[in-house]
Write a protein that holds these residues in place. Structure first.
Motif, short mmCIF file in Angstrom:
data_model
loop_
_atom_site.label_atom_id
_atom_site.label_comp_id
_atom_site.label_asym_id
_atom_site.label_seq_id
_atom_site.Cartn_x
_atom_site.Cartn_y
_atom_site.Cartn_z
N MET A 1 -2.63 3.48 -12.14
CA MET A 1 -1.47 2.90 -11.47
C MET A 1 -1.66 1.41 -11.23
O MET A 1 -2.77 0.96 -10.95
CB MET A 1 -1.27 3.56 -10.09
CG MET A 1 -1.05 5.04 -10.10
SD MET A 1 -1.07 5.75 -8.43
CE MET A 1 0.36 4.99 -7.72
N ALA A 2 -0.56 0.67 -11.31
CA ALA A 2 -0.51 -0.73 -10.90
C ALA A 2 0.93 -1.03 -10.52
O ALA A 2 1.85 -0.35 -10.96
CB ALA A 2 -0.97 -1.66 -12.02
N HIS A 3 1.10 -2.02 -9.67
CA HIS A 3 2.45 -2.39 -9.24
C HIS A 3 3.22 -3.06 -10.35
O HIS A 3 2.64 -3.55 -11.33
CB HIS A 3 2.38 -3.36 -8.06
CG HIS A 3 2.62 -2.70 -6.75
ND1 HIS A 3 3.84 -2.22 -6.36
CD2 HIS A 3 1.77 -2.42 -5.74
CE1 HIS A 3 3.75 -1.68 -5.16
NE2 HIS A 3 2.50 -1.79 -4.76
N GLY A 4 4.49 -3.12 -10.17
CA GLY A 4 5.34 -3.92 -11.05
C GLY A 4 5.11 -5.38 -10.74
O GLY A 4 4.21 -5.74 -9.98
N LEU A 5 5.89 -6.21 -11.30
CA LEU A 5 5.76 -7.66 -11.14
C LEU A 5 5.74 -8.05 -9.66
O LEU A 5 6.63 -7.67 -8.91
CB LEU A 5 6.93 -8.35 -11.85
CG LEU A 5 6.90 -9.86 -11.89
CD1 LEU A 5 5.68 -10.34 -12.65
CD2 LEU A 5 8.16 -10.39 -12.52
N GLY A 6 4.71 -8.74 -9.25
CA GLY A 6 4.66 -9.30 -7.91
C GLY A 6 4.05 -8.43 -6.83
O GLY A 6 4.05 -8.82 -5.67
N GLY A 7 3.52 -7.27 -7.17
CA GLY A 7 2.91 -6.41 -6.16
C GLY A 7 1.40 -6.34 -6.34
O GLY A 7 0.87 -6.71 -7.38
N ILE B 1 1.82 0.04 -0.66
CA ILE B 1 2.57 1.26 -0.97
C ILE B 1 1.86 2.23 -1.92
O ILE B 1 1.84 3.42 -1.67
CB ILE B 1 3.98 0.93 -1.51
CG1 ILE B 1 4.74 0.09 -0.49
CG2 ILE B 1 4.75 2.19 -1.83
CD1 ILE B 1 6.05 -0.48 -0.99
N LEU B 2 1.26 1.74 -3.01
CA LEU B 2 0.67 2.63 -4.01
C LEU B 2 -0.40 3.59 -3.46
O LEU B 2 -0.49 4.71 -3.96
CB LEU B 2 0.11 1.83 -5.19
CG LEU B 2 1.15 1.21 -6.11
CD1 LEU B 2 0.46 0.46 -7.24
CD2 LEU B 2 2.12 2.22 -6.65
N PRO B 3 -1.21 3.20 -2.45
CA PRO B 3 -2.18 4.18 -1.94
C PRO B 3 -1.53 5.47 -1.43
O PRO B 3 -2.10 6.55 -1.58
CB PRO B 3 -2.89 3.42 -0.82
CG PRO B 3 -2.84 2.00 -1.27
CD PRO B 3 -1.46 1.87 -1.90
N ALA C 1 -2.59 16.76 -5.38
CA ALA C 1 -2.08 17.61 -6.46
C ALA C 1 -3.14 17.89 -7.53
O ALA C 1 -2.84 18.54 -8.53
CB ALA C 1 -0.85 16.96 -7.10
N GLY C 2 -4.37 17.36 -7.36
CA GLY C 2 -5.45 17.68 -8.28
C GLY C 2 -5.87 16.59 -9.25
O GLY C 2 -6.68 16.82 -10.14
N TYR C 3 -5.33 15.40 -9.09
CA TYR C 3 -5.67 14.29 -9.98
C TYR C 3 -6.65 13.33 -9.31
O TYR C 3 -6.76 13.29 -8.10
CB TYR C 3 -4.42 13.50 -10.35
CG TYR C 3 -3.41 14.29 -11.11
CD1 TYR C 3 -3.47 14.36 -12.50
CD2 TYR C 3 -2.40 14.98 -10.46
CE1 TYR C 3 -2.54 15.09 -13.21
CE2 TYR C 3 -1.47 15.73 -11.16
CZ TYR C 3 -1.54 15.77 -12.54
OH TYR C 3 -0.63 16.50 -13.23
N ARG C 4 -7.33 12.54 -10.13
CA ARG C 4 -8.02 11.34 -9.66
C ARG C 4 -7.08 10.18 -9.99
O ARG C 4 -6.25 10.29 -10.89
CB ARG C 4 -9.35 11.16 -10.38
CG ARG C 4 -10.36 12.24 -10.00
CD ARG C 4 -11.66 12.12 -10.77
NE ARG C 4 -11.41 12.27 -12.19
CZ ARG C 4 -11.88 11.46 -13.14
NH1 ARG C 4 -12.65 10.46 -12.85
NH2 ARG C 4 -11.60 11.68 -14.40
N VAL C 5 -7.21 9.07 -9.26
CA VAL C 5 -6.31 7.93 -9.47
C VAL C 5 -7.12 6.64 -9.53
O VAL C 5 -8.01 6.42 -8.70
CB VAL C 5 -5.25 7.83 -8.35
CG1 VAL C 5 -4.38 6.59 -8.54
CG2 VAL C 5 -4.39 9.08 -8.29
N LEU C 6 -6.80 5.79 -10.50
CA LEU C 6 -7.32 4.43 -10.57
C LEU C 6 -6.12 3.51 -10.32
O LEU C 6 -5.16 3.51 -11.09
CB LEU C 6 -7.93 4.12 -11.95
CG LEU C 6 -8.38 2.68 -12.14
CD1 LEU C 6 -9.63 2.39 -11.32
CD2 LEU C 6 -8.61 2.37 -13.60
N ASN C 7 -6.17 2.78 -9.22
CA ASN C 7 -5.09 1.89 -8.82
C ASN C 7 -5.64 0.46 -8.91
O ASN C 7 -6.65 0.16 -8.27
CB ASN C 7 -4.69 2.26 -7.38
CG ASN C 7 -3.62 1.38 -6.81
OD1 ASN C 7 -2.92 0.68 -7.52
ND2 ASN C 7 -3.49 1.40 -5.49
#
Length: 96
Positions: free
Chosen positions: A36-42, A47-49, A58-64
């Motif tokens: 995951m990454a934000h759109g332009l300017g974030g 919010i993304l966390p 839900a069972g996933y790992r996340v790279l933000n």
């Protein structure tokens, strides 16, 4: 579910993107990972966390991650918006 949040970084274009890994607090297991990454300017800490934690539940790992020139990532001038460079950051994030 208890979630571990771990700060890390990865190479992109000769610099480093800052990232946070979200995963369940238990013995590490291989499995699907959402990038995951934000759109332009974030930046990644806005919010993304909240979404990352829901994906872990839900069972996933996340790279933000933050794009180069944004947030805690390397790069100058700051807040440089380049679609080409952001696509390179995506490719680098997915490759790790």
């Amino acid at each position: 579910m208890t979630i571990t949040e771990r700060e890390t970084r990865f190479a992109s274009c000769g610099m480093y993107c800052a990232a946070t890994v979200f995963e369940p607090t238990r013995e590490r297991q291989e499995g699907p990972c959402i990038v995951m990454a934000h759109g332009l300017g974030g930046i990644r800490k806005l919010i993304l966390p909240r979404y990352a934690r829901a994906f872990v539940d839900a069972g996933y790992r996340v790279l933000n991650f933050d794009y180069l020139y944004w947030g805690d990532s390397d790069g100058s001038p700051r807040q440089l918006a380049s679609m080409k460079k952001q696509l390179e950051d995506w490719a680098s994030a997915i490759a790790i």
